[in-house]
Motif scaffolding. Structure first.
Motif: not given
Length: 327
Positions: A8-20, A69-77, A99-100
């Protein structure tokens, strides 16, 4: 060694939850969970297992071929990958899909809840591996990573037909692969990568015992988080390599991909599996101490120091000259 990394080729959206996460689960109500976590940090980063592994190999001085495989938004990546030395000529660009996307929330115990949107990844099944081999002038190894399931099966079959060594790395896709699909991906692989949970899932899915798996693959590499990695083979005693300790854990996302890059670089450099696994563990810890899967700094002296502290001067000395190409 020319390595093709499919996945896979993807964009990651990474979040942090300050708990358990576990504190929010109510016993007796797990059959109808409806939870919302208020995250206090968001990082948008480039990722995808194929791109992450290819990036790591390139940072170690190799020139891997990224197949996905990626999308048309892959140029900068695309530009950023080519800058570090990844050959992206085999990436298929979708005309209609993005892109995924990988959306992941991590809690204070480093547990994660994630969702993956395939997007353009669905078109990876249309990629022709024999044509790529002709275009790039030959391939010595094909890593089949988590991707569109049909693409994974197609690449595996093509690599075997072309008599190219296969590294099977089904990882997250094991959950959706059928018994027969899983068997096809694993059987005949020279290297098989899983983590501990995936190892158990693979055996449950295939009905194969550990010894039965080892009859079908050359080497089975099982990552165990903070407990390091085990290298299993029917032809040699079990090898356990401890992890490289870290006191500055930032984000576990991409750590397994980094290990694979380090291990395969060691294989490409014709190092014994012990050294390859040690290099993989060192690179994994570098990524563990960074936010994002491709944002880490990689310096030869730092890697050598980590190897020396964790495994001794002999290990560091063996790998030090090979790390000269690290950029």
């Amino acid at each position: 060694m020319r390595i093709a990394v499919t996945g896979s080729i993807a964009t990651d959206h990474l979040m942090v939850f300050p708990g358990r996460f576990t504190d929010q689960l109510i016993e007796g109500q797990l059959d109808r969970v409806s939870l919302s976590f208020l995250a206090d940090r968001l990082e948008v980063r480039r990722g995808g297992v194929g791109a992450n592994i290819a990036f790591g190999l390139a940072r170690l001085g190799l020139r891997p071929v990224l197949v996905g495989a990626a999308g048309a938004d892959f140029a900068e990546y695309d530009s950023s990958l080519r800058t570090v030395g990844v050959d992206t000529s085999a990436v298929r660009i979708s005309e209609g899909l993005h892109t995924a996307r990988f959306v992941c929330t991590t809690d204070t115990d480093q547990n994660q809840i994630a969702t993956f949107y395939a997007g353009a990844m669905a078109e990876a099944r249309l990629i022709d591996l024999p044509e790529i081999r002709r275009t790039v002038g030959g391939l010595d190894l094909v890593l089949v990573g988590a991707d569109d399931p049909q693409a994974m099966l197609r690449h595996t079959t093509a690599a075997h037909d072309l008599d190219i060594d296969v590294a099977a790395d089904p990882s997250q896709q094991l959950a959706r692969l059928s018994t027969q699909q899983t068997k096809r991906l694993v059987d005949g692989a020279r290297w098989l990568f899983t983590n501990e949970y995936e190892a158990a899932l693979l055996q449950e899915r295939t009905g194969w015992s550990e010894s039965a798996v080892l009859q079908r693959v050359g080497v089975w590499i099982v990552t165990r988080g903070a407990d390091g990695v085990s290298v299993l083979s029917s032809a040699a005693p079990r090898l356990d390599v401890p992890a490289v300790a870290s006191e500055a854990i930032a984000d576990p996302t991409g750590v397994g991909d980094a290990f694979r890059a380090g291990f395969l670089a060691g294989v490409a450099w014709e190092q014994p599996y012990k050294r390859a696994a040690q290099l993989g563990c060192a690179l994994a810890t570098v990524v563990l101490e960074s936010i994002g899967t491709q944002e880490y700094k990689l310096l030869p002296a730092d890697l050598v120091t980590r190897l020396d502290r964790a495994y001794g001067r002999t290990a560091a000395r063996d790998l030090e000259p090979l790390l000269a190409a690290v950029s």
